[in-house]
Design a protein around this motif. Structure first.
Motif, mmCIF file in Angstrom:
data_model
loop_
_atom_site.group_PDB
_atom_site.id
_atom_site.type_symbol
_atom_site.label_atom_id
_atom_site.label_comp_id
_atom_site.label_asym_id
_atom_site.label_seq_id
_atom_site.Cartn_x
_atom_site.Cartn_y
_atom_site.Cartn_z
ATOM 1 N N UNK A 158 0.835 -1.209 0.000
ATOM 2 C CA UNK A 158 0.000 0.000 0.000
ATOM 3 C C UNK A 158 0.866 1.254 0.000
ATOM 4 N N UNK A 159 1.979 1.217 0.729
ATOM 5 C CA UNK A 159 2.881 2.369 0.821
ATOM 6 C C UNK A 159 3.958 2.352 -0.264
ATOM 7 N N UNK A 160 3.865 1.405 -1.196
ATOM 8 C CA UNK A 160 4.832 1.270 -2.293
ATOM 9 C C UNK A 160 6.248 0.989 -1.769
ATOM 10 N N UNK A 161 6.332 0.171 -0.722
ATOM 11 C CA UNK A 161 7.612 -0.173 -0.093
ATOM 12 C C UNK A 161 7.879 -1.680 -0.160
ATOM 13 N N UNK A 162 7.491 -2.309 -1.253
ATOM 14 C CA UNK A 162 7.665 -3.758 -1.379
ATOM 15 C C UNK A 162 9.115 -4.199 -1.221
ATOM 16 N N UNK A 163 10.055 -3.344 -1.549
ATOM 17 C CA UNK A 163 11.466 -3.700 -1.449
ATOM 18 C C UNK A 163 11.890 -3.951 0.000
ATOM 19 N N UNK A 164 11.090 -3.508 0.979
ATOM 20 C CA UNK A 164 11.412 -3.754 2.388
ATOM 21 C C UNK A 164 11.025 -5.153 2.853
ATOM 22 N N UNK A 165 10.173 -5.824 2.099
ATOM 23 C CA UNK A 165 9.708 -7.152 2.498
ATOM 24 C C UNK A 165 10.810 -8.199 2.334
ATOM 25 N N UNK A 166 10.683 -9.256 3.097
ATOM 26 C CA UNK A 166 11.614 -10.382 2.985
ATOM 27 C C UNK A 166 11.362 -11.127 1.676
ATOM 28 N N UNK A 167 12.324 -11.964 1.302
ATOM 29 C CA UNK A 167 12.139 -12.807 0.125
ATOM 30 C C UNK A 167 12.324 -14.272 0.524
ATOM 31 N N UNK A 168 11.835 -15.155 -0.316
ATOM 32 C CA UNK A 168 11.946 -16.593 -0.079
ATOM 33 C C UNK A 168 12.704 -17.223 -1.235
ATOM 34 N N UNK A 169 13.322 -18.345 -0.965
ATOM 35 C CA UNK A 169 13.973 -19.127 -2.009
ATOM 36 C C UNK A 169 12.925 -20.080 -2.562
ATOM 37 N N UNK A 170 12.850 -20.173 -3.884
ATOM 38 C CA UNK A 170 11.922 -21.125 -4.488
ATOM 39 C C UNK A 170 12.716 -22.141 -5.300
ATOM 40 N N UNK A 171 12.223 -23.362 -5.303
ATOM 41 C CA UNK A 171 12.778 -24.418 -6.140
ATOM 42 C C UNK A 171 11.671 -24.900 -7.060
ATOM 43 N N UNK A 172 11.953 -24.923 -8.360
ATOM 44 C CA UNK A 172 10.991 -25.377 -9.365
ATOM 45 C C UNK A 172 11.455 -26.734 -9.876
ATOM 46 N N UNK A 173 10.612 -27.728 -9.729
ATOM 47 C CA UNK A 173 10.931 -29.083 -10.186
ATOM 48 C C UNK A 173 11.141 -29.076 -11.701
ATOM 49 N N UNK A 174 12.235 -29.670 -12.148
ATOM 50 C CA UNK A 174 12.529 -29.692 -13.585
ATOM 51 C C UNK A 174 11.670 -30.702 -14.332
ATOM 52 N N UNK A 175 11.008 -31.615 -13.629
ATOM 53 C CA UNK A 175 10.160 -32.613 -14.293
ATOM 54 C C UNK A 175 8.710 -32.143 -14.399
ATOM 55 N N UNK A 176 8.093 -31.763 -13.279
ATOM 56 C CA UNK A 176 6.652 -31.449 -13.304
ATOM 57 C C UNK A 176 6.339 -29.967 -13.105
ATOM 58 N N UNK A 177 7.322 -29.177 -12.668
ATOM 59 C CA UNK A 177 7.109 -27.741 -12.511
ATOM 60 C C UNK A 177 6.564 -27.315 -11.162
#
Length: 87
Positions: A55-74
């Motif tokens: 809402x305050x246009x401060x998304x860069x302050x949020x944490x991030x997560x690591x994602x893993x995408x399966x190479x077989x099924x996605x």
């Protein structure tokens, strides 16, 4: 001189292999896709947005997560803590 060139070749090969799909573990447990049992994933990251920061246009302050995408099924798996490459 040939030792130097051989070292450059080994370094380039290691760098190239670090960029592609790989196997991972979290908390010393091998990560396997719960859908298809594949164990090779592409790594990425995703922003964990909150309504207030957005809402305050401060998304860069949020944490991030690591994602893993399966190479077989996605299937995408999210990790809030660090994971380790095991290849």
């Amino acid at each position: 001189m040939s030792d130097f060139l051989e070292g450059i070749k080994r370094g380039a090969k290691a760098f190239k292999s670090s960029l592609g799909p790989s196997r991972y573990e979290a908390a010393n447990i091998k990560i396997v896709c719960p859908h298809c049992q594949n164990d090779i994933f592409e790594e990425g990251s995703a922003q964990l947005n909150t309504a207030g920061a957005s809402f305050l246009n401060l998304d860069w302050l949020n944490k991030s997560a690591i994602i893993l995408v399966c190479t077989r099924c996605g299937l995408i798996q999210w990790f809030g803590k660090s994971i380790q490459k095991i290849d």
